[in-house]
Design an enzyme around this catalytic site. Structure first.
Site, mmCIF file in Angstrom:
data_model
loop_
_atom_site.group_PDB
_atom_site.id
_atom_site.type_symbol
_atom_site.label_atom_id
_atom_site.label_comp_id
_atom_site.label_asym_id
_atom_site.label_seq_id
_atom_site.Cartn_x
_atom_site.Cartn_y
_atom_site.Cartn_z
ATOM 1 N N HIS A 18 0.838 -1.206 0.000
ATOM 2 C CA HIS A 18 0.000 0.000 0.000
ATOM 3 C C HIS A 18 0.872 1.256 0.000
ATOM 4 O O HIS A 18 0.597 2.211 -0.722
ATOM 5 C CB HIS A 18 -0.880 0.052 1.262
ATOM 6 C CG HIS A 18 -1.893 -1.047 1.389
ATOM 7 N ND1 HIS A 18 -2.010 -1.820 2.520
ATOM 8 C CD2 HIS A 18 -2.847 -1.502 0.535
ATOM 9 C CE1 HIS A 18 -2.996 -2.687 2.371
ATOM 10 N NE2 HIS A 18 -3.519 -2.527 1.175
ATOM 11 N N LYS A 42 -15.434 -8.083 6.144
ATOM 12 C CA LYS A 42 -16.448 -8.664 7.034
ATOM 13 C C LYS A 42 -15.896 -8.963 8.421
ATOM 14 O O LYS A 42 -16.563 -8.748 9.407
ATOM 15 C CB LYS A 42 -17.018 -9.932 6.405
ATOM 16 C CG LYS A 42 -18.171 -9.614 5.476
ATOM 17 C CD LYS A 42 -18.600 -10.854 4.703
ATOM 18 C CE LYS A 42 -18.663 -10.578 3.225
ATOM 19 N NZ LYS A 42 -17.635 -11.231 2.415
ATOM 20 N N ARG A 91 -1.746 -5.917 -8.386
ATOM 21 C CA ARG A 91 -0.520 -6.656 -8.107
ATOM 22 C C ARG A 91 -0.240 -7.651 -9.216
ATOM 23 O O ARG A 91 0.848 -7.712 -9.758
ATOM 24 C CB ARG A 91 -0.649 -7.412 -6.770
ATOM 25 C CG ARG A 91 -0.569 -6.494 -5.592
ATOM 26 C CD ARG A 91 -1.108 -7.138 -4.366
ATOM 27 N NE ARG A 91 -2.561 -7.232 -4.428
ATOM 28 C CZ ARG A 91 -3.318 -7.523 -3.414
ATOM 29 N NH1 ARG A 91 -2.785 -7.804 -2.257
ATOM 30 N NH2 ARG A 91 -4.627 -7.539 -3.543
ATOM 31 N N SER A 129 -2.589 -7.964 2.789
ATOM 32 C CA SER A 129 -2.886 -7.884 4.221
ATOM 33 C C SER A 129 -3.359 -9.245 4.727
ATOM 34 O O SER A 129 -3.006 -9.672 5.824
ATOM 35 C CB SER A 129 -3.985 -6.846 4.479
ATOM 36 O OG SER A 129 -3.581 -5.580 4.027
HETATM 37 P P1 ADP Z 1 -9.779 -3.941 -0.570
HETATM 38 O O1 ADP Z 1 -10.578 -4.740 0.411
HETATM 39 O O2 ADP Z 1 -10.481 -2.690 -1.012
HETATM 40 O O3 ADP Z 1 -9.216 -4.718 -1.721
HETATM 41 P P2 ADP Z 1 -7.046 -3.738 0.389
HETATM 42 O O4 ADP Z 1 -6.532 -3.025 1.591
HETATM 43 O O5 ADP Z 1 -6.818 -5.210 0.318
HETATM 44 O O6 ADP Z 1 -8.576 -3.368 0.309
HETATM 45 O O7 ADP Z 1 -6.446 -3.085 -0.910
HETATM 46 C C1 ADP Z 1 -6.652 -1.753 -1.240
HETATM 47 C C2 ADP Z 1 -6.046 -1.507 -2.607
HETATM 48 O O8 ADP Z 1 -4.636 -1.651 -2.523
HETATM 49 C C3 ADP Z 1 -6.515 -2.481 -3.687
HETATM 50 O O9 ADP Z 1 -6.577 -1.798 -4.916
HETATM 51 C C4 ADP Z 1 -5.418 -3.520 -3.727
HETATM 52 O O10 ADP Z 1 -5.315 -4.119 -5.002
HETATM 53 C C5 ADP Z 1 -4.217 -2.635 -3.439
HETATM 54 N N1 ADP Z 1 -3.138 -3.405 -2.837
HETATM 55 C C6 ADP Z 1 -3.174 -4.230 -1.779
HETATM 56 N N2 ADP Z 1 -1.950 -4.777 -1.537
HETATM 57 C C7 ADP Z 1 -1.133 -4.274 -2.496
HETATM 58 C C8 ADP Z 1 0.244 -4.487 -2.835
HETATM 59 N N3 ADP Z 1 1.025 -5.326 -2.172
HETATM 60 N N4 ADP Z 1 0.734 -3.788 -3.874
HETATM 61 C C9 ADP Z 1 -0.063 -2.970 -4.593
HETATM 62 N N5 ADP Z 1 -1.356 -2.751 -4.353
HETATM 63 C C10 ADP Z 1 -1.888 -3.398 -3.326
#
Ligand code: ADP
Length: 159
Positions: A18, A42, A91, A129
């Site tokens: 992120h 959830k 990703r 995450s």
């Molecule tokens: P969501 O539940 O909205 O997917 P996340 O926190 O998992 O929430 O992800 C938020 C955004 O960040 C999404 O667009 C996801 O693809 C992106 N994201 C998550 N991890 C990474 C990463 N390692 N590298 C790049 N983008 C990421």
């Protein structure tokens, strides 16, 4: 004119992936608002306010970043901030289908809103995450995945 982009997500918790996207986004936009959704996850490990605090700490030294949270539709939140741009990270190909559906749904909900996809450094392209939480629950060392204080917060939650 200030160019503002919204980076919405769960951020449960924030990872180096992120942060990589946030650092890239502030190079293009004057202000990037990282917005934690109240309704996306959830069974979250962290409350929304905890996720906001971790994000604030993790982005404290990056200029042009603001952390917020929001209820309801992303497109409504985006408009309430006076902008039209949503940033999402891609990703791998496996992210594409879901992100594509969401971007097109958002476009249907609001023609004005554009989604911009950004790629992280390849060294973070496998980070999620969800997997980090699983690894932590099995006792993994999270160095290289999340900042030290995030690792501590995860371990405290899992005690
Ligand atoms: P969501 O539940 O909205 O997917 P996340 O926190 O998992 O929430 O992800 C938020 C955004 O960040 C999404 O667009 C996801 O693809 C992106 N994201 C998550 N991890 C990474 C990463 N390692 N590298 C790049 N983008 C990421």
């Amino acid at each position: 004119m200030t160019r503002i982009a919204i980076y919405p997500g769960s951020f449960d918790p924030v990872t180096y992936g992120h942060l990589d996207i946030i650092k890239r986004a502030v190079r293009i936009f004057d202000k990037v608002i990282v917005a934690v959704a109240h309704n996306s996850e959830k069974d979250p490990l962290f409350s929304v306010s905890e996720r906001v605090e971790l994000l604030k700490k993790a982005t404290g030294n990056i200029k042009g970043v603001e952390i917020d949270d929001f209820h309801g539709l992303v497109v409504d939140y985006v408009k309430s901030k006076g902008t039209k741009v949503v940033i999402r990270g891609i990703r791998m190909i496996s992210d594409f289908e879901y992100e594509f559906q969401m971007a097109l749904t958002n476009r249907k909900l609001s023609e004005d809103v554009e989604t911009i996809f950004m790629m992280p450094s390849e060294s973070y392209s496998y980070l999620s995450s969800k997997l980090i939480k699983e690894a932590a629950s099995l006792g993994a060392n999270l160095k290289g995945f999340v900042p030290g204080f995030v690792e501590k917060a995860i371990k405290l939650k899992m005690r």
